[in-house]
Scaffold this motif. Structure first.
Motif, PDB file in Angstrom:
ATOM      1  N   ASP A  25       0.867  -1.595   0.048  1.00  0.00           N
ATOM      2  CA  ASP A  25      -0.044   0.465   0.066  1.00  0.00           C
ATOM      3  C   ASP A  25       0.462   1.299  -0.038  1.00  0.00           C
ATOM      4  N   HIS A  26       1.654   1.322   1.100  1.00  0.00           N
ATOM      5  CA  HIS A  26       2.684   2.201   1.027  1.00  0.00           C
ATOM      6  C   HIS A  26       3.062   2.190  -0.337  1.00  0.00           C
ATOM      7  N   GLY A  27       4.092   1.285  -1.296  1.00  0.00           N
ATOM      8  CA  GLY A  27       4.937   1.516  -2.905  1.00  0.00           C
ATOM      9  C   GLY A  27       3.916   2.028  -3.245  1.00  0.00           C
ATOM     10  N   LYS A  28       2.588   1.652  -3.429  1.00  0.00           N
ATOM     11  CA  LYS A  28       1.706   2.410  -4.445  1.00  0.00           C
ATOM     12  C   LYS A  28       1.441   4.146  -4.080  1.00  0.00           C
ATOM     13  N   ALA A  29       0.979   4.384  -2.937  1.00  0.00           N
ATOM     14  CA  ALA A  29       1.275   5.579  -2.787  1.00  0.00           C
ATOM     15  C   ALA A  29       2.103   6.934  -2.933  1.00  0.00           C
ATOM     16  N   VAL A  30       3.914   5.911  -2.820  1.00  0.00           N
ATOM     17  CA  VAL A  30       4.548   6.531  -2.699  1.00  0.00           C
ATOM     18  C   VAL A  30       4.683   6.771  -5.040  1.00  0.00           C
ATOM     19  N   GLU A  31       4.467   5.634  -6.099  1.00  0.00           N
ATOM     20  CA  GLU A  31       4.530   5.620  -6.779  1.00  0.00           C
ATOM     21  C   GLU A  31       3.042   6.341  -7.946  1.00  0.00           C
ATOM     22  N   ALA A  32       2.606   6.489  -6.924  1.00  0.00           N
ATOM     23  CA  ALA A  32       1.056   7.853  -7.380  1.00  0.00           C
ATOM     24  C   ALA A  32       1.947   8.830  -7.405  1.00  0.00           C
ATOM     25  N   VAL A  33       3.104   9.212  -6.499  1.00  0.00           N
ATOM     26  CA  VAL A  33       3.275  10.347  -6.579  1.00  0.00           C
ATOM     27  C   VAL A  33       4.001  10.473  -7.629  1.00  0.00           C
ATOM     28  N   ARG A  34       4.780   9.528  -7.389  1.00  0.00           N
ATOM     29  CA  ARG A  34       6.217   9.580  -8.645  1.00  0.00           C
ATOM     30  C   ARG A  34       6.141  10.187 -10.368  1.00  0.00           C
ATOM     31  N   ALA A  35       4.463   9.050 -10.391  1.00  0.00           N
ATOM     32  CA  ALA A  35       3.137   9.497 -11.965  1.00  0.00           C
ATOM     33  C   ALA A  35       3.324  10.755 -12.345  1.00  0.00           C
ATOM     34  N   ALA A  36       3.112  11.172 -10.620  1.00  0.00           N
ATOM     35  CA  ALA A  36       2.324  12.426 -10.990  1.00  0.00           C
ATOM     36  C   ALA A  36       3.200  13.757 -10.647  1.00  0.00           C
ATOM     37  N   LEU A  37       4.989  13.423 -10.349  1.00  0.00           N
ATOM     38  CA  LEU A  37       5.618  14.339  -9.727  1.00  0.00           C
ATOM     39  C   LEU A  37       6.482  14.144 -11.985  1.00  0.00           C
ATOM     40  N   ALA A  38       6.223  13.140 -12.113  1.00  0.00           N
ATOM     41  CA  ALA A  38       7.258  12.948 -14.006  1.00  0.00           C
ATOM     42  C   ALA A  38       6.676  14.039 -14.546  1.00  0.00           C
ATOM     43  N   PRO A  39       5.523  14.322 -14.883  1.00  0.00           N
ATOM     44  CA  PRO A  39       5.324  15.129 -16.375  1.00  0.00           C
ATOM     45  C   PRO A  39       5.166  16.977 -15.809  1.00  0.00           C
ATOM     46  N   ILE A  40       5.400  17.502 -14.224  1.00  0.00           N
ATOM     47  CA  ILE A  40       6.007  18.702 -13.666  1.00  0.00           C
ATOM     48  C   ILE A  40       7.302  18.638 -14.205  1.00  0.00           C
ATOM     49  N   HIS A  41       8.232  17.325 -13.587  1.00  0.00           N
ATOM     50  CA  HIS A  41       9.866  17.883 -13.554  1.00  0.00           C
ATOM     51  C   HIS A  41      10.051  17.820 -15.047  1.00  0.00           C
ATOM     52  N   ALA A  42       9.540  16.996 -15.901  1.00  0.00           N
ATOM     53  CA  ALA A  42       9.833  17.068 -17.288  1.00  0.00           C
ATOM     54  C   ALA A  42       9.181  18.791 -18.405  1.00  0.00           C
ATOM     55  N   ALA A  43       8.739  19.336 -17.606  1.00  0.00           N
ATOM     56  CA  ALA A  43       7.892  20.460 -18.394  1.00  0.00           C
ATOM     57  C   ALA A  43       8.744  21.645 -17.322  1.00  0.00           C
ATOM     58  N   ALA A  44       9.826  21.510 -16.148  1.00  0.00           N
ATOM     59  CA  ALA A  44      10.461  22.396 -15.788  1.00  0.00           C
ATOM     60  C   ALA A  44      12.004  22.349 -16.020  1.00  0.00           C
ATOM     61  N   VAL A  45      12.353  21.063 -16.071  1.00  0.00           N
ATOM     62  CA  VAL A  45      13.592  21.293 -17.193  1.00  0.00           C
ATOM     63  C   VAL A  45      13.204  21.526 -18.649  1.00  0.00           C
ATOM     64  N   ARG A  46      12.221  21.539 -19.397  1.00  0.00           N
ATOM     65  CA  ARG A  46      12.508  21.774 -20.605  1.00  0.00           C
ATOM     66  C   ARG A  46      12.118  23.681 -20.127  1.00  0.00           C
ATOM     67  N   ARG A  47      12.032  23.838 -19.392  1.00  0.00           N
ATOM     68  CA  ARG A  47      12.355  25.639 -19.475  1.00  0.00           C
ATOM     69  C   ARG A  47      13.129  26.173 -18.910  1.00  0.00           C
ATOM     70  N   GLU A  48      13.824  25.262 -17.787  1.00  0.00           N
ATOM     71  CA  GLU A  48      15.254  25.779 -17.108  1.00  0.00           C
ATOM     72  C   GLU A  48      16.006  25.964 -18.848  1.00  0.00           C
ATOM     73  N   LEU A  49      16.166  24.726 -19.510  1.00  0.00           N
ATOM     74  CA  LEU A  49      16.803  24.577 -20.925  1.00  0.00           C
ATOM     75  C   LEU A  49      16.978  24.993 -21.546  1.00  0.00           C
ATOM     76  N   ASP A  50      15.777  25.969 -22.173  1.00  0.00           N
ATOM     77  CA  ASP A  50      15.126  26.971 -22.706  1.00  0.00           C
ATOM     78  C   ASP A  50      15.316  28.250 -22.210  1.00  0.00           C
ATOM     79  N   ALA A  51      16.034  28.516 -21.065  1.00  0.00           N
ATOM     80  CA  ALA A  51      16.137  29.504 -20.607  1.00  0.00           C
ATOM     81  C   ALA A  51      18.130  29.938 -20.727  1.00  0.00           C
ATOM     82  N   ILE A  52      18.718  28.529 -20.608  1.00  0.00           N
ATOM     83  CA  ILE A  52      20.577  28.647 -20.503  1.00  0.00           C
ATOM     84  C   ILE A  52      20.785  28.486 -22.213  1.00  0.00           C
TER      85      ILE A  52
END
Length: 726
Positions: A25-52
């Motif tokens: 159950d804890h593993g599922k909850a953690v994976e749910a966070v990782r799945a939700a984080l992935a697209p947000i983090h990817a977008a943040a990386v893209r913004r950072e790269l576009d500013a360098i």
């Protein structure tokens, strides 16, 4: 083998399954966070790269690449180079395959660094589906709380022990299996059943079956709505971000988290155990290290920058010691934070807390001596209590410890006497050295006379690196920018205002009288024509239009009264005004004013005397800070700003310092900058070195006299003397 053994194995199997289910159950909850984080983090990386800028590739390749033609082709950022890929890059005139390979290799190295370091910020004012999904996923784990995490850890430890035993005990689960088992297997099964029974008894005494069941329920229970999750995030953002950093693996730099301590001390601290039995809050990595530092080194100064949770670290130390059998703890602090300390101990631990303040404090002291727990008292009240027998108090905590830097003061002598009788002492201050290195040495002397005596003037002259190394056994400091990667931005703006004719007249009168304090507040002496006051009203109005809360700081009570009257007479779009919060306001009432300000719906303004409100009170409800005049000590301003820009703040913080051109404000600002460099060198950073602290040191009285004399000379007034420093 009889029914008793079979029942033992069956019970063991059920407990093992419950432990495994909890882990899943804890593993599922953690994976749910990782799945939700992935697209947000990817977008943040893209913004950072576009500013360098693409020119950064020169740094990685030590200037070997020629990038002029690449930039002319329209590829001006690192993101555009990576998106173009090798085929398009090869089409650029003058760019060969070797250059393409080198360029992409360098770009990927930079991109990897960005991927590892970019932080995700959740904008509470502009929710979108992606961040809402992340907040809701995190909410499950935050709401389950430290008890669930403790249950998961216990479940993992139990599974590791119980799993192999159940395998060995399997023959005992049925008569036929036992009959068919060989002699050796039977013996191992009997021994395993005995161990399983012992484990079950141990687990039941600890209440593990109920703990596992409750934790599983908590992990499966989601928020009632996305709105509920977002509201909870705003209230408890520090816990959300702490979990996010842990799950994502994007933790702050280890050396920075450990305060750049020498290896031998850092290793000893890491090896220190930290019991969380009596603690009700999870710690960040740097906070756990700070608590371990206090335990391992016994008598220390925790000099973390404001807003990093020094109080939580002190509570963690007390909780650990309580688990080991210690019963009595003392916290000494300014009166303004008595209520805050009481609340924090009650909310963050299972420890009993008592306040020693007011007419009944001696009865409360006697009660504490008999029953134990945590007592919270003030510096002045401490002088009225007898110092304890050696070893009686498990930990003495001294908050805002820079208040006892003067060894001749009675409060300092009382603290020194208590520190000498306590086995462990924790001094807490974000500003251990305001003007003189010698003041820092005085604090160290209360904890370790040997180290203090070794800190001669030569060590200070050698520079900050040598100084920090010398005090490392007793001093730990971390900075917000190093360990709070999610903290919203802090933008400082010096608002220079031209004095009005009326302001100028009031200022010249103050200079002529040699009245330094009147010079500092002359810009508010005639409110109807005050340039600073006009700008302050504009700032408050703009903040109100954006739904933001504002804190207005001034050293002077009469300036706060002027501001209060000006805001009352101004159309500020329904903005509520709280305060003024001054040194004359009782400690409990101060906290109530801050709570009312934080709880006010919509925009609000809190008026606060900077030396009273800049210590101990948390004002992260505010995202706009106005400082009415520059302060004599830089640490006063730093503390005040840190009351809003601290762990738990979810919005960017904007700080406006109102300054008048051509007079006392300009001279103070220049001196403040010099003092800040000194503080950074010796107390904040470990790498910057100054030639000598005395080059910029000056007492407050001497500073005032010097400024008055310089201003009198500038304005053509001779033979005037400083007559007032109210």
């Amino acid at each position: 083998m009889g029914r008793g053994e079979r029942d033992t194995v069956a019970r063991g199997a059920r407990l093992y399954e419950a432990a495994q289910a909890l882990g899943a159950d804890h593993g599922k909850a953690v994976e749910a966070v990782r799945a939700a984080l992935a697209p947000i983090h990817a977008a943040a990386v893209r913004r950072e790269l576009d500013a360098i800028p693409v020119a950064r590739l020169q740094d990685v390749t030590e200037g070997r690449l020629r990038l002029g033609s690449v930039e002319k082709s329209g590829l001006r950022t690192l993101g555009s180079v990576l998106e173009a890929g090798p085929y398009r890059l090869r089409q650029i005139p003058g760019v060969g395959q070797r250059t393409v390979d080198q360029m992409l290799a360098a770009a990927r190295r930079l991109a990897e660094a960005v991927h590892e370091t970019v932080a995700v910020h959740i904008d509470v004012d502009r929710p979108d589906p992606a961040t809402t999904a992340l907040v809701m996923a995190l909410h499950v784990l935050v709401e389950a709380g430290p008890e669930a995490r403790r249950a998961v850890d216990r479940a993992a430890a139990l599974s590791q022990r119980l799993g192999p035993l159940l395998t060995e005990a399997r023959p005992a689960a049925g008569r036929l299996r036992m009959l068919l088992a060989g002699q050796e297997k039977k013996a191992r099964a009997v021994a395993a059943v005995t161990e399983v029974r012992s484990l079950l008894d141990e687990a039941e005494r600890a209440g593990l079956p109920e703990l596992f069941a409750q934790a599983s329920v908590d992990l499966l229970r989601g928020p009632s709505s996305d709105l509920a999750a977002r509201v909870d995030f705003e209230l408890r953002s520090a816990e959300y971000y702490s979990l996010l950093a842990e799950i994502s693996g994007r933790l702050p730099d280890a050396a920075a988290s450990e305060g750049f301590l020498p290896d031998e001390i850092a290793e000893r601290v890491r090896a220190q155990d930290l019991d969380d039995t009596h603690r009700r809050v999870s710690l960040r990595g740097y906070q756990a290290f700070g608590a371990r530092f206090a335990l391992a080194q016994r008598k220390v100064i925790l000099g973390d920058e404001m807003g990093l949770g020094k109080t939580i670290q002190a509570i963690a130390v007390m909780a650990h010691l309580a688990a080991g059998g210690q019963t009595h703890f003392m916290v000494v602090c300014p009166a303004s934070v008595l209520v805050n300390w009481t609340r924090e101990v009650e909310a963050r631990s299972a420890l009993r807390v008592t306040v020693l303040h007011g007419p009944d404090r001696h009865y409360a002291f006697a009660d504490w001596q008999g029953r134990g727990g945590v007592v919270v008292t003030t510096f002045d009240a401490l002088r009225g209590f007898p110092a304890p027998d050696a070893g009686r108090v498990g930990l003495l905590v001294v908050d805002e410890a820079h208040s006892v830097k003067n060894p001749a003061a009675k409060r300092s002598q009382a603290v020194a006497q208590w520190a000498d009788r306590c086995e462990r002492t924790l001094f807490m201050t974000g500003t251990p050295m305001e003007n003189r290195v010698v003041e820092f040495r005085n604090l160290v002397r209360m904890l370790d006379g040997g180290i203090a005596e070794s800190l001669g003037e030569r060590d200070a002259l050698a520079g900050s690196v040598a100084f920090r190394k010398a005090v490392a056994p007793v001093y730990l400091r971390r900075n917000q920018e190093d360990v709070l990667t999610e903290l919203p931005s802090l933008q400082r703006t010096d608002e220079w205002e031209e004095l009005s004719a009326s302001d100028e007249e009031a200022y010249r009168e103050a200079v002529s009288a040699g009245n330094f304090m009147a010079m500092r507040r002359a810009a508010y002496a005639r409110p109807e024509k005050s340039a600073k006051l006009d700008r302050l009203r504009e700032i408050v109005r703009e903040a109100g239009e954006n739904g933001q809360k504002t804190v207005v700081f001034s050293y002077f009570k009469d300036v706060l009264r002027v501001v209060e009257e000006a805001l009352a007479a101004t159309d500020t779009d329904g903005t509520a005004v709280f305060g003024p919060l001054t040194g004359a306001v009782p400690a409990g009432r101060r906290q109530q004013i801050v709570d009312d300000f934080a709880g006010a719906p919509g925009p609000a303004v809190l008026l606060a005397q900077i030396q009273a409100a800049g210590v101990g009170l948390n004002m992260q409800a505010a995202s706009v800070v106005v400082i009415c005049e520059p302060q004599i000590k830089p640490t006063i301003e730093h503390q005040a700003v840190a009351r809003a820009h601290r762990m738990g703040q979810v919005r960017p913080v904007r700080v406006y310092r109102l300054l008048a051109t051509g007079g006392v404000d300009e001279r103070l600002v220049r001196m403040l900058e010099a003092k800040t460099r000194l503080f950074d060198a010796y107390a904040r950073r470990s790498e910057v070195a100054e030639a000598t602290p005395d080059a910029v040191d000056v007492s407050d009285t001497e500073l005032a006299r010097r400024i008055v004399e310089e201003e009198q000379a500038r304005l053509g007034m001779s033979d005037e003397r400083l007559t007032a420093a109210e």
